[in-house]
Motif scaffolding. Structure first.
Motif, PDB file in Angstrom:
ATOM      1  N   PRO A 353      41.024  21.896  49.149  1.00 23.15           N
ATOM      2  CA  PRO A 353      40.057  20.691  48.828  1.00 23.15           C
ATOM      3  C   PRO A 353      40.920  19.531  49.094  1.00 23.15           C
ATOM      4  O   PRO A 353      41.808  19.213  48.799  1.00 23.15           O
ATOM      5  N   PRO A 354      40.306  18.357  49.828  1.00 26.51           N
ATOM      6  CA  PRO A 354      40.562  17.059  49.587  1.00 26.51           C
ATOM      7  C   PRO A 354      40.780  16.293  48.410  1.00 26.51           C
ATOM      8  O   PRO A 354      40.088  16.860  47.374  1.00 26.51           O
ATOM      9  N   HIS A 355      41.629  15.313  48.453  1.00 27.14           N
ATOM     10  CA  HIS A 355      41.763  14.639  46.993  1.00 27.14           C
ATOM     11  C   HIS A 355      40.244  14.080  46.618  1.00 27.14           C
ATOM     12  O   HIS A 355      39.592  13.829  47.343  1.00 27.14           O
ATOM     13  N   GLY A 356      40.033  14.260  45.287  1.00 24.24           N
ATOM     14  CA  GLY A 356      38.628  14.176  44.723  1.00 24.24           C
ATOM     15  C   GLY A 356      37.822  15.004  44.514  1.00 24.24           C
ATOM     16  O   GLY A 356      36.671  14.897  43.984  1.00 24.24           O
ATOM     17  N   GLN A 357      38.231  16.394  44.810  1.00 26.03           N
ATOM     18  CA  GLN A 357      37.489  17.637  45.031  1.00 26.03           C
ATOM     19  C   GLN A 357      37.821  18.783  44.266  1.00 26.03           C
ATOM     20  O   GLN A 357      39.016  18.813  43.938  1.00 26.03           O
ATOM     21  N   ILE A 358      37.077  19.568  43.951  1.00 25.66           N
ATOM     22  CA  ILE A 358      37.687  20.838  43.242  1.00 25.66           C
ATOM     23  C   ILE A 358      37.068  22.126  43.758  1.00 25.66           C
ATOM     24  O   ILE A 358      36.041  22.061  44.346  1.00 25.66           O
ATOM     25  N   THR A 359      37.818  22.886  43.957  1.00 28.22           N
ATOM     26  CA  THR A 359      37.365  24.281  44.897  1.00 28.22           C
ATOM     27  C   THR A 359      37.842  25.412  43.685  1.00 28.22           C
ATOM     28  O   THR A 359      38.936  25.402  43.086  1.00 28.22           O
ATOM     29  N   LEU A 360      36.770  26.256  43.151  1.00 24.72           N
ATOM     30  CA  LEU A 360      36.920  27.397  42.497  1.00 24.72           C
ATOM     31  C   LEU A 360      36.997  28.611  43.168  1.00 24.72           C
ATOM     32  O   LEU A 360      35.923  29.006  43.853  1.00 24.72           O
ATOM     33  N   PHE A 361      38.056  29.454  43.011  1.00 26.77           N
ATOM     34  CA  PHE A 361      38.288  30.804  43.638  1.00 26.77           C
ATOM     35  C   PHE A 361      37.709  32.000  42.769  1.00 26.77           C
ATOM     36  O   PHE A 361      38.347  31.933  41.640  1.00 26.77           O
ATOM     37  N   ASP A 362      36.696  32.745  43.058  1.00 31.36           N
ATOM     38  CA  ASP A 362      36.121  33.483  42.343  1.00 31.36           C
ATOM     39  C   ASP A 362      36.742  34.927  43.176  1.00 31.36           C
ATOM     40  O   ASP A 362      36.317  35.303  43.913  1.00 31.36           O
ATOM     41  N   ARG A 363      38.073  35.257  42.342  1.00 32.04           N
ATOM     42  CA  ARG A 363      38.935  36.135  43.081  1.00 32.04           C
ATOM     43  C   ARG A 363      40.017  35.277  44.293  1.00 32.04           C
ATOM     44  O   ARG A 363      39.409  34.083  44.414  1.00 32.04           O
ATOM     45  N   SER A 364      41.077  35.406  44.629  1.00 29.00           N
ATOM     46  CA  SER A 364      41.873  34.510  45.231  1.00 29.00           C
ATOM     47  C   SER A 364      43.020  35.419  46.114  1.00 29.00           C
ATOM     48  O   SER A 364      42.773  36.745  46.635  1.00 29.00           O
ATOM     49  N   TRP A 365      43.921  34.693  46.649  1.00 32.69           N
ATOM     50  CA  TRP A 365      45.235  35.301  47.463  1.00 32.69           C
ATOM     51  C   TRP A 365      45.904  36.245  46.603  1.00 32.69           C
ATOM     52  O   TRP A 365      46.593  37.140  46.976  1.00 32.69           O
ATOM     53  N   TYR A 366      45.635  36.493  45.097  1.00 29.77           N
ATOM     54  CA  TYR A 366      46.094  37.414  44.423  1.00 29.77           C
ATOM     55  C   TYR A 366      45.739  38.764  44.741  1.00 29.77           C
ATOM     56  O   TYR A 366      46.130  39.837  44.070  1.00 29.77           O
ATOM     57  N   GLY A 367      44.698  38.694  45.604  1.00 31.79           N
ATOM     58  CA  GLY A 367      44.210  40.265  45.999  1.00 31.79           C
ATOM     59  C   GLY A 367      45.464  40.930  46.812  1.00 31.79           C
ATOM     60  O   GLY A 367      45.273  42.507  46.740  1.00 31.79           O
ATOM     61  N   ARG A 368      46.299  40.315  47.372  1.00 30.23           N
ATOM     62  CA  ARG A 368      47.171  40.930  48.101  1.00 30.23           C
ATOM     63  C   ARG A 368      48.177  41.645  47.113  1.00 30.23           C
ATOM     64  O   ARG A 368      48.595  42.772  47.430  1.00 30.23           O
ATOM     65  N   VAL A 369      48.394  41.244  45.833  1.00 28.23           N
ATOM     66  CA  VAL A 369      49.279  42.015  44.956  1.00 28.23           C
ATOM     67  C   VAL A 369      48.385  42.715  43.647  1.00 28.23           C
ATOM     68  O   VAL A 369      49.159  42.986  42.824  1.00 28.23           O
ATOM     69  N   LEU A 370      47.143  42.846  44.111  1.00 25.50           N
ATOM     70  CA  LEU A 370      46.496  43.436  43.146  1.00 25.50           C
ATOM     71  C   LEU A 370      45.363  44.451  43.767  1.00 25.50           C
ATOM     72  O   LEU A 370      46.012  45.392  43.833  1.00 25.50           O
ATOM     73  N   VAL A 371      44.248  44.162  44.456  1.00 21.76           N
ATOM     74  CA  VAL A 371      43.402  45.268  44.692  1.00 21.76           C
ATOM     75  C   VAL A 371      44.155  46.110  46.058  1.00 21.76           C
ATOM     76  O   VAL A 371      43.999  47.049  46.150  1.00 21.76           O
ATOM     77  N   GLU A 372      44.696  45.126  46.680  1.00 23.00           N
ATOM     78  CA  GLU A 372      45.554  45.747  47.991  1.00 23.00           C
ATOM     79  C   GLU A 372      46.458  46.491  47.752  1.00 23.00           C
ATOM     80  O   GLU A 372      47.007  47.476  48.470  1.00 23.00           O
ATOM     81  N   ARG A 373      47.321  46.201  46.620  1.00 25.86           N
ATOM     82  CA  ARG A 373      48.397  47.096  46.038  1.00 25.86           C
ATOM     83  C   ARG A 373      47.808  48.287  45.548  1.00 25.86           C
ATOM     84  O   ARG A 373      48.263  49.527  46.024  1.00 25.86           O
ATOM     85  N   VAL A 374      46.864  48.218  44.547  1.00 25.19           N
ATOM     86  CA  VAL A 374      46.528  49.267  43.908  1.00 25.19           C
ATOM     87  C   VAL A 374      45.706  50.569  44.963  1.00 25.19           C
ATOM     88  O   VAL A 374      45.851  51.799  44.997  1.00 25.19           O
ATOM     89  N   GLU A 375      44.945  49.833  45.836  1.00 24.84           N
ATOM     90  CA  GLU A 375      44.167  50.532  46.775  1.00 24.84           C
ATOM     91  C   GLU A 375      44.817  50.997  48.165  1.00 24.84           C
ATOM     92  O   GLU A 375      44.389  51.731  49.072  1.00 24.84           O
ATOM     93  N   ASP A 376      46.011  50.639  48.222  1.00 25.83           N
ATOM     94  CA  ASP A 376      47.106  50.919  49.345  1.00 25.83           C
ATOM     95  C   ASP A 376      46.494  50.307  50.637  1.00 25.83           C
ATOM     96  O   ASP A 376      46.447  50.898  51.701  1.00 25.83           O
ATOM     97  N   PHE A 377      45.697  49.316  50.306  1.00 34.19           N
ATOM     98  CA  PHE A 377      45.243  48.411  51.668  1.00 34.19           C
ATOM     99  C   PHE A 377      46.445  47.652  52.216  1.00 34.19           C
ATOM    100  O   PHE A 377      46.226  47.296  53.343  1.00 34.19           O
TER     101      PHE A 377
END
Length: 504
Positions: A353-377
């Motif tokens: 987001p630009p300054h003054g804004q908020i972005t909320l990620f429901d799941r995120s870039w951590y999928g690479r080390v979580l679901v992609e790791r566990v599921e062998d994606f």
């Protein structure tokens, strides 16, 4: 590094015509092969001495190849949109997808190069910028991208001759400006600093190609030949992605106890107490986001955790306190076709987001080390190096006044089962439960292990994880709001934040 580009290389017209007729056909052929394969992009960075012909080279490549498959981007001073975001945001957004090319004039070297040209940059900041460049290019290469960096070189006397020629002809005087004359006046010291920059960023997977550009015909054939040979070689590799595990090894627990195993999950909190505290915390958050100094910052909230841990509920209690024009919620699912054609962090950089804004990620870039790791994606090499890439990403955006707040919501296996059954039984909650949720439950231990590892590897001083026991959803929601307020207050400063709360 520049000596070999001052040997007086020359091609006559006949040599050039023979070479050009063959080269342009070969480049067009391999460009369509690249498009059909669509397994890696090509990034061409053009730097060099003024009047060496960067624009001419770019125009020639667009003439020789299909321009529909090549994008060109030049970078001047950041505009308002770019200044409101981290510096590298403008480079990430123009990266080409797999199967296509992009020509970048200067690219991410524009800052360090220009600083070296016009001033004595802060040495600490300069070293930091070089580190960012090296990590970016390493990551792009590991993701399979072909990064081709060209320095178009002119000796001092040749530069002087060209500037004089352009200045004396009204038809070509537009080709240079005062900065080019300044470059000539300071040629020796500028080239010494540029040589240092090129040598230190001359990477095995992203080397500099210094091209003598005194003779335009030689320059054009040399650049085209390098591009052809590099793409051909990249296509001949067994895999365009890096297979080496370039990260420190994970250290398994000797007794089998993992980080998340020790997190307290239960808390006592009545609904009445929850409603009372919720009102106070939401008001506190609203006041902070309306503080005059908040416009200097932006907020990125990351929510991770087991399925049914209450991520969505916690997010809704945050957004209920905010102006709808001030935030975005980004739910992360499997990547789209467009996103799969880019490095995995691309789809998150675009939502910063630009300054003054908020972005909320429901799941995120951590999928690479979580679901992609566990599921062998993702391969082990990909998710192992992702810990460092994620830390670098979060550090970059944090240094640009982005407050990164990360929550891991944890529940017990028994509580998850209860919530799953409740979702199946209540009509309006059925959309929340899928067959995939039940399959993921069978890999509970693998997800706990992956979650423990990612928290251990990516909880940094600048972007720490906040782990929340969420068996009691009321407690978890309040804890999320409280910690978010504390992080914003810490950025604004306790006196400023406190004064604003009293005023509201």
């Amino acid at each position: 590094m520049f000596a070999a580009a001052e040997l007086g290389h020359v091609l006559d017209k006949e040599q050039y015509k023979i070479a050009a007729d063959q080269l342009r056909q070969q480049l067009l052929t391999i460009q369509y092969q690249l498009k059909d394969r669509a397994d890696f992009p090509v990034v061409i960075l053009l730097g060099g001495v003024p009047t060496a012909g960067r624009g001419q080279v770019a125009n020639l490549l667009l003439e020789w190849m299909d321009p529909r498959l090549i994008a060109t981007h030049a970078f001047s001073a950041p505009n308002d949109e770019e200044r409101a975001r981290p510096p590298y945001w403008r480079y990430w957004r123009v990266l080409p997808p797999k199967g296509k090319m992009a020509i970048l004039f200067g690219g991410w070297y524009s800052g360090p190069m220009w600083d070296q040209l016009t001033s004595q940059p802060d040495s600490v900041q300069y070293e930091h910028e070089l580190g960012k460049i090296i990590r970016l290019e390493t990551m792009l290469a590991d993701e399979g991208a072909l990064v081709l960096k060209f320095w178009l070189h002119l000796p001092k006397e040749q530069l002087k001759k060209r500037l004089k020629k352009y200045a004396n002809d009204p038809l070509t005087s537009w080709r240079f400006d005062e900065t080019d004359l300044w470059f000539l006046d300071h040629y020796d010291e500028v080239m010494a600093s540029q040589q240092d920059l090129l040598q230190r960023t001359n990477l095995a997977d992203a080397p500099w190609r210094v091209i003598e550009s005194s003779d335009e015909r030689y320059r054009d054939i040399a650049v085209g030949t390098h591009i052809l040979e590099a793409i051909t070689h990249h296509m001949e590799r067994t895999s365009v992605r890096q297979k080496r595990v370039n990260a420190a090894p994970l250290m398994p627990s000797i007794d089998g106890v993992r980080l998340l195993d020790r997190l307290p999950l239960d808390a006592d909190l009545s609904k009445e107490s929850y409603n009372e505290q919720l009102e106070e915390l939401q008001g506190r958050l609203n006041g902070l986001t309306r503080h005059p100094d908040f416009k200097k910052y932006s907020v990125v909230c990351v929510f991770e955790g087991m399925d049914a841990a209450g991520k969505g509920g916690a997010i809704r209690r945050i957004t209920a306190a905010l102006d709808a024009r001030q935030y975005r919620t980004i739910p992360i699912a499997a990547p789209t076709e467009e996103e799969r054609a880019q490095p995995y962090l691309w789809r998150f950089w675009r939502h910063i987001p630009p300054h003054g804004q908020i972005t909320l990620f429901d799941r995120s870039w951590y999928g690479r080390v979580l679901v992609e790791r566990v599921e062998d994606f993702a391969s082990r090499a990909d998710w192992m190096r992702a810990y460092g890439e994620i830390n670098d990403f979060e550090a970059q955006i944090s240094l640009a006044n982005v407050i990164v707040v990360k929550f891991w919501l944890a529940i017990s296996s028994e509580e998850q089962l209860r919530r799953f059954k409740e979702r199946e039984e209540i009509e309006y909650k059925r959309f929340k439960i899928t067959d995939e949720d039940w399959r993921n439950r069978e890999k509970w231990d693998a997800y706990i292990e992956a979650g423990s590892d990612l928290i251990e590897r990516t909880s940094t001083a600048i972007a720490p994880w906040h782990m929340v026991g969420a068996n009691n959803k009321y407690y978890a929601r309040l804890e999320v709001l409280r910690h978010l307020c504390e992080r914003i207050e810490a950025a604004l400063g306790p006196q400023k934040a406190g004064k604003k709360r009293k005023a509201t």
